[in-house]
Design an enzyme around this catalytic site. Structure first.
Site, PDB file in Angstrom:
ATOM      1  N   ASP A  10       0.857  -1.186   0.000  1.00  0.00           N
ATOM      2  CA  ASP A  10       0.000   0.000   0.000  1.00  0.00           C
ATOM      3  C   ASP A  10       0.903   1.250   0.000  1.00  0.00           C
ATOM      4  OD1 ASP A  10      -2.257   1.583   0.329  1.00  0.00           O
ATOM      5  OD2 ASP A  10      -2.392   1.239   2.489  1.00  0.00           O
ATOM      6  N   GLU A  28       2.766   5.110  -3.864  1.00  0.00           N
ATOM      7  CA  GLU A  28       2.750   6.095  -4.975  1.00  0.00           C
ATOM      8  C   GLU A  28       4.086   6.801  -5.140  1.00  0.00           C
ATOM      9  OE1 GLU A  28       0.402   5.863  -2.541  1.00  0.00           O
ATOM     10  OE2 GLU A  28      -0.918   4.677  -3.829  1.00  0.00           O
ATOM     11  N   ASP A  59      -9.223   4.178  -1.675  1.00  0.00           N
ATOM     12  CA  ASP A  59     -10.137   4.573  -0.599  1.00  0.00           C
ATOM     13  C   ASP A  59     -11.448   5.163  -1.110  1.00  0.00           C
ATOM     14  OD1 ASP A  59      -7.996   3.758   0.827  1.00  0.00           O
ATOM     15  OD2 ASP A  59      -7.386   5.743   1.502  1.00  0.00           O
TER      16      ASP A  59
HETATM   17  C1  NOJ Z   1      -4.583   3.357   2.769  1.00  0.00           C
HETATM   18  C2  NOJ Z   1      -5.259   2.229   2.047  1.00  0.00           C
HETATM   19  O1  NOJ Z   1      -5.853   2.699   0.858  1.00  0.00           O
HETATM   20  C3  NOJ Z   1      -6.270   1.578   2.970  1.00  0.00           C
HETATM   21  O2  NOJ Z   1      -6.884   0.524   2.295  1.00  0.00           O
HETATM   22  C4  NOJ Z   1      -5.593   1.110   4.229  1.00  0.00           C
HETATM   23  O3  NOJ Z   1      -6.544   0.568   5.101  1.00  0.00           O
HETATM   24  C5  NOJ Z   1      -4.894   2.280   4.906  1.00  0.00           C
HETATM   25  N1  NOJ Z   1      -3.967   2.864   3.987  1.00  0.00           N
HETATM   26  C6  NOJ Z   1      -4.162   1.869   6.171  1.00  0.00           C
HETATM   27  O4  NOJ Z   1      -3.142   1.012   5.897  1.00  0.00           O
END
Ligand code: NOJ
Length: 919
Positions: free
Chosen positions: A508, A511, A586
């Site tokens: 995660d 970017e 998200d």
């Molecule tokens: C951002 C991610 O997009 C999300 O899915 C994740 O729960 C959070 N980071 C925390 O790690």
């Protein structure tokens, strides 16, 4: 400073998208300058010209045409030179590449030349083969160089005077490059000489500084370096691709907006729908389709990129990137699927994933401790919901230091992994590229000099989940060795579960996301391995990180039976499909995000990244019970099917909403599991051809213009299953478009219903439990109908076939079977059955020759049931397999107890009443 950081972290946690954090074209220097250039060039003379004497024509695919484009700077009486090359790659793909001969380089810590390594990461094989199937023939006259290079009179006409390239197929113009004269390469100049280098109609806006509120510290050491070019898709009305955007599948006209589609990987929390803003990943591939023809442009650039679209009788596009060489490819095909196939040969097909990863993934931020994890598992079993994988978000680690555990919550990870493994369940751990300062991993990364650097070439420090962090530089080949050592499978490597093989990884924030950085990322003048500025490689960083993880997991799993890794990444680039699945980040627990998820996943598939999904339920907020239910009914069709929720949201596992919702959700998940043989076969197909798994309707009928904008229904690969999930609140009916002249069998929630004849729109009544589905006449799909707790426990279950006869009374289908976890299928440990049915019967034949030991092992697996849709009145059939024949009954259109093994070819003969002789 500390206060600001806390504020930024809080902001990240609670607020909606903040437009002012991200640059639109007006406040992005290079975009604004190129748009202005494009506006003014119509009334001005282009400073660019092809130097006629420089042209070298050669009748080879490798360098069909080379030469130099010059740019004159009249006020200085100078010219700059841009050597270019046109080559033809396998698949009759035309590649154009132009670099800049820089009179001097900035020297110092960064590379002074333009970034030219995007292909190294995007292509499967950096030494991409040149076209060998069709001869390349180049002819030139004074003004025109004509390169013929493919089937059906494929040719490119390079007009030397106008500097345009016209590309034809079957005598029809498909694409014009530089029709509008937007070709622009901002040449190298020194800071104090900028004024002298500007043409009268050019602007110097933000050439050596960045006035955007988040980026004012950018030193922009090499000044303006952007590239711009226009492409006209001739006679096309629709263009697709260039993910990632929360937008419609058919891309929109941006000419009146200050938001061209932007490709710049960013952590865009609580993103808006109906938006051209940048998101977590970027694939610079645009596809245009019209009846009988498709054309794609692949803009091989890793820097911040804007794409303007103007729709008229053609689709006119303008591509603008902050820096890098100008490198683009033109791919032609008679269908969109042909483009996927050619693009996939170039950048790699998504490999066949392990079977478990096509099951249901249960995630939330966070499952708190071992007990929580095992309770979830028990509860799934109690409520008879199949599931394969539980996920742990950042809280599992001690203070969010990856490769450690919060030992109070997870005292014995290996024990937990073993408990999960007992029912075939897996664990996915989040591992991000930011490494908290002051612990063994970040210390080692610094010691080995593997961290991303700031503009002074010192280790860069920024803020992310764990607080102050450093970032691993996975462009550095040295990073791989260290990364591997962290994943190694050994008794002593407790942090990765010792010898466990049911542990996989989620990458995660790659970017990379930097909470206190410009546009939530790292400063553009940061420095990566080999002296490349972050600005040049930004969109590739995420790929380098998940590729490193893939390599490490591959090595970890090598000596086990579970050899195929599984990685989920948030950030991606062209080529990411080779090693990772993606999800759309998200989203929010709102209906419009459910709706938007379908075009987003479709666009990802169009751009060669089929293994995609969205957070089921919506990440932020709390879905209503109805929304949650509808989201599961949609989510079972995402190639990657995972429920996920923000730390502040309420629990919402399938049993939480209660009846009737829980049963409906359970039935939806079970439908996904029943259809796994078909999903797996679609993934197998995709691994051979690049075909999207969630397939746009226009791929099924590419000549039907009425299908070009449909992005709320789709096919499951080539299976013939067509779905239109309900994505609006309180729906009591839906319109489903049957796109071609064929019979479609209603198949709501997997139950056969009425037959309809397309093309037409059908208005279906729906209740909460209904998932509107159709099975297209002519298809045969495979299911496994028994409930099991996980995919692993389904391995030996018998199959059901559903045969849907078409207008001519025929049907075909495919089934791929293997062990679901190893690479044995590449050595023949697989069964590829091809089914054919007509009014007389059904046959199953091997498409590939299976390995005899595998055949033996699979002998006991049966096809127990065959459901016939649209078949006549026969009530009996004769089955023949090998030496044996037996009679079966057809009752209510079904053969129950068919009894063939999947591991051998077979035949079924229908009859009304079998005579003694036929037996
Ligand atoms: C951002 C991610 O997009 C999300 O899915 C994740 O729960 C959070 N980071 C925390 O790690």
């Amino acid at each position: 400073m500390k206060g600001i950081v806390i504020f930024l972290i809080l902001l990240h946690n609670v607020c909606g998208v903040k437009d002012y954090l991200f640059k639109d074209c007006d406040n992005s220097g290079f975009c604004q300058r190129n748009r202005l250039y494009a506006k003014n060039i119509a009334e001005n003379e282009s400073p660019y010209a092809v130097s006629q004497p420089s042209l070298v024509v050669s009748n080879t695919a490798q360098n069909s045409l080379t030469g130099v484009i010059t740019k004159s700077i009249p006020q200085l009486d100078e010219t700059r030179q841009f050597p270019f090359e046109i080559s033809i790659l396998e698949g009759s793909i035309l590649r154009f590449k132009a670099d800049e001969m820089r009179p001097e380089t900035s020297g110092g810590m960064i590379r002074g030349n333009r970034y030219n390594e995007a292909a190294k990461w995007a292509f499967q094989d950096p030494d991409v083969p040149y076209e060998s199937k069709y001869p390349v023939n180049v002819e030139s006259t004074d003004q025109l160089v004509t390169i013929s290079f493919g089937p059906n009179d494929t040719k490119a006409e390079f007009d030397v005077k106008d500097m345009t390239i016209k590309i034809y197929y079957k005598g029809q113009l498909q694409l014009v490059v530089n029709e509008r004269n937007f070709f622009n390469i901002e040449h190298y100049r020194k800071r104090d000489e900028n004024d002298k280098h500007l043409l009268p109609f050019e602007s110097d806006f933000d050439s050596f500084k960045d006035s955007h509120n988040t980026a004012s510290e950018d030193s922009i050491p090499l000044g303006p370096e952007s590239i711009g070019l226009d492409f006209t898709f001739a006679g096309y009305k629709h263009v697709y691709g260039i993910p990632e955007h929360a937008d419609s599948m058919s891309l929109k006209d941006t000419s009146e907006s200050n938001w061209p589609y932007r490709l710049f990987n960013v952590d865009i929390f609580e993103y808006d729908t109906d938006s051209r803003m940048p998101m977590y990943g970027s694939i610079p591939l645009m596809l245009a389709t019209k009846p009988k023809m498709s054309t794609a442009v692949f803009w091989l650039n890793a820097a911040d990129t804007f794409i303007d679209i103007h729709k008229s009788n053609d689709v006119k596009t303008h591509w603008i990137s902050e820096n890098g060489v100008m490198d683009f490819l033109v791919i032609l095909g008679e269908t969109p699927a042909e483009i996927n196939s050619k693009y996939g040969r170039l950048t790699g097909y998504a490999p066949l994933p392990p079977m478990f990863s096509l099951g249901y993934h249960q995630c939330r931020w966070n499952y708190n401790d071992e007990k929580d994890v095992l309770d979830i598992t028990s509860k799934m079993d109690e409520t008879l919901v199949p599931y394969d994988t539980i996920w742990l978000d950042v809280e599992y680690a001690d203070a969010k230091k990856y490769f450690t555990w919060d030992i109070d919550a997870f005292p014995d990870p290996e024990r937990m992994l073993k408990a999960l493994d007992r029912t075939g369940r897996n664990l996915v751990l989040i591992i991000d590229p930011h490494l908290k300062v002051g612990y063994y991993v970040s210390d080692e990364v610094r010691k080995r000099d593997l961290a991303m650097k700031n503009s002074k070439n010192e280790t860069f420090h920024g803020h992310c989940w764990p607080g102050e962090s450093v970032w691993i530089d996975t462009f550095n080949p040295g990073s791989q060795e260290y990364w591997d050592s962290l994943f190694v499978r050994s008794e002593t490597n407790k942090v990765m579960g010792g010898m466990s093989t049911n542990i996989y990884v989620w990458n995660d924030m790659n970017e990379p996301s930097v909470f206190d950085g410009p546009e939530t990322s790292a400063p553009r003048d940061n420095i990566f391995y080999d002296g490349w500025e972050h600005r040049s490689v930004h969109n590739i960083y995420g790929l380098t990180f998940h590729e490193a993880t893939f390599e490490s997991l591959t090595k970890r799993l090598e000596s086990s039976t579970r050899q195929r890794p599984f990685i989920l990444t948030r950030s991606f680039y062209a080529g990411s499909q080779r090693t990772s699945a993606m999800w759309t980040g998200d989203n929010m627990a709102k209906w419009e995000y459910l709706e938007a998820s379908i075009p987003m996943v479709l666009s990802s598939g169009i751009a060669g990244m089929p293994f995609a999904g969205a957070d089921v339920g919506g990440f932020f907020g709390n879905p209503s019970k109805e929304l949650l239910t509808r989201w599961y009914q949609t989510g079972i069709w995402y190639p990657f099917f995972r429920a996920h929720a923000h730390i502040d949201s309420r629990r919402r596992e399938p049993w939480v909403p209660g009846e009737p919702f829980t049963s409906i959700i359970r039935d939806a998940i079970r439908l996904r599991y029943a259809l796994l043989p078909t999903f797996y076969t679609c993934f197998y197909d995709s691994s051979q051809s690049g075909l999207p798994v969630m397939k746009p309707i226009f791929y099924e009928c590419p000549h039907n213009v009425d299908a070009y904008e449909i992005d709320d229904q789709f096919f499951l690969g080539n299976s013939g299953l067509m779905v239109k999930p309900v994505t609006s609140e309180g729906a009591t009916s839906v319109d489903v478009y049957l796109p071609d002249n064929e019979v479609y069998y209603e198949f709501t929630s997997g139950v056969p219903g009425k037959a309809y004849k397309g093309p037409k729109t059908v208005d279906l009544d729906v209740e909460l439990a209904d998932i509107p589905m159709f099975l297209k006449g002519g298809s045969i799909v495979a299911r496994k109908d028994r409930y099991r707790r996980s995919t692993k426990l389904m391995q030996n279950d018998p199959y059901t076939l559903v045969v849907a006869f078409d207008n001519q009374g025929k049907a075909t289908g495919k089934l791929h079977i293997d062990d679901g976890e190893s690479y044995g299928y590449k050595e023949g440990q697989e069964i590829n059955l091809q089914f054919y049915a007509d009014s007389k019967g059904i046959t199953a034949q091997f498409e590939t020759v299976p390995d005899p030991t595998y055949v033996k092992a699979m002998q006991k697996i049966k096809i127990e049931k065959i459901i016939l849709l649209g078949h006549g009145n026969d009530d009996q059939a004769l089955v023949t397999q090998g030496e044996k024949s037996w009679q079966v009954q057809i009752v209510d259109g079904e053969i129950r107890n068919a009894g063939m093994s999947v591991a051998a070819e077979w035949k079924i003969k229908f009859a009304t009443k079998l005579t003694h002789d036929e037996l």
